[in-house]
Design an enzyme around this catalytic site. Structure first.
Site, PDB file in Angstrom:
ATOM      1  N   ARG A 154      26.455 -16.533   5.729  1.00 43.87           N
ATOM      2  CA  ARG A 154      27.607 -17.218   5.142  1.00 43.87           C
ATOM      3  C   ARG A 154      27.151 -18.037   3.949  1.00 43.87           C
ATOM      4  O   ARG A 154      25.951 -18.280   3.758  1.00 43.87           O
ATOM      5  CB  ARG A 154      28.302 -18.122   6.160  1.00 43.87           C
ATOM      6  N   HIS A 170       0.852  -1.192   0.000  1.00 47.26           N
ATOM      7  CA  HIS A 170       0.000   0.000   0.000  1.00 47.26           C
ATOM      8  C   HIS A 170       0.884   1.237   0.000  1.00 47.26           C
ATOM      9  O   HIS A 170       2.013   1.204   0.518  1.00 47.26           O
ATOM     10  CB  HIS A 170      -0.915  -0.002   1.221  1.00 47.26           C
ATOM     11  N   ALA A 223      14.776 -19.068  10.704  1.00 41.69           N
ATOM     12  CA  ALA A 223      13.474 -18.827  11.327  1.00 41.69           C
ATOM     13  C   ALA A 223      13.363 -17.390  11.838  1.00 41.69           C
ATOM     14  O   ALA A 223      14.320 -16.812  12.344  1.00 41.69           O
ATOM     15  CB  ALA A 223      13.269 -19.804  12.474  1.00 41.69           C
TER      16      ALA A 223
END
Length: 202
Positions: free
Chosen positions: A181, A113, A158
């Site tokens: 890495r 938006h 995660a």
């Protein structure tokens, strides 16, 4: 150019016009059936995905619940797996390669938006495509933002928020997501951190 054509072209568009709202409603109906399958009927999942998505390869699976806007703007390759609570806002094209694994609670947002409140109040929004290469693993609770490409063989840690492209063959994580890495041939012998495989068929 109608609003659907504008959406597909990546131009500002209004999501409630020119049949887009009806298309989203149809998608919600299909997803409702998917998300309410009895466990004994889970074998229907691949066929539902093949009917919902714009293109699928062989051996595609996800664990419900799942949510998306249109479905036909999503393409997945062979051996696709997504765990619980995948959300894909597919106003922009979402292209996912083969041998891609997606952990629980991942969100792919092609939608955006305008920054300025007056422009945002106009009701215009936009979409920018997301592309995920072959052999990518997306960790749990990752958010991928509009316009991002993730290169082949990359791993996203995660909890990451991916706002920029990730090159192939790297481990990337964080908020904002950044390369930590390269993934090397030496990594092949380890299944997690510094734990070596105790089997030979990997």
């Amino acid at each position: 150019m109608n609003q659907k054509e504008r959406m597909l072209a990546g131009l500002p568009y209004r999501a409630w016009q020119d049949g887009l709202e009806e298309e989203r409603t149809h998608c919600k109906e299909v997803i409702y059936d998917l998300n309410h399958l009895h466990p004994r009927d889970r074998a229907q999942i691949p066929e539902i995905l093949k009917a919902l998505f714009g293109r699928t390869g062989e051996d595609v699976w996800l664990e419900p619940p799942f949510h998306c806007d249109y479905g036909w703007n999503i393409e997945v390759g062979d051996h696709f797996f997504a765990n619980y609570n995948l959300t894909i806002l597919d106003v922009g094209k979402v292209t996912i390669g083969s041998h891609v694994m997606i952990a629980p609670n991942v969100s792919l947002y092609t939608a955006g938006h305008p920054l300025h409140p007056a422009s945002r109040d106009s009701g215009y929004e936009y979409g920018a495509p997301i592309t995920i290469g072959d052999h990518v693993w997306i960790g749990g609770s990752v958010v991928i933002l509009p316009g991002v490409t993730i290169g082949e063989g990359a791993v996203i840690g995660a909890g990451s928020v991916v706002s920029r492209d990730v090159p192939p063959g790297v481990l990337a994580a964080g908020n904002p997501c950044r390369v930590l890495r390269a993934i090397t041939e030496e990594d092949r012998d380890y299944y997690w951190r510094n734990f070596r495989f105790d089997v030979t068929d990997y």
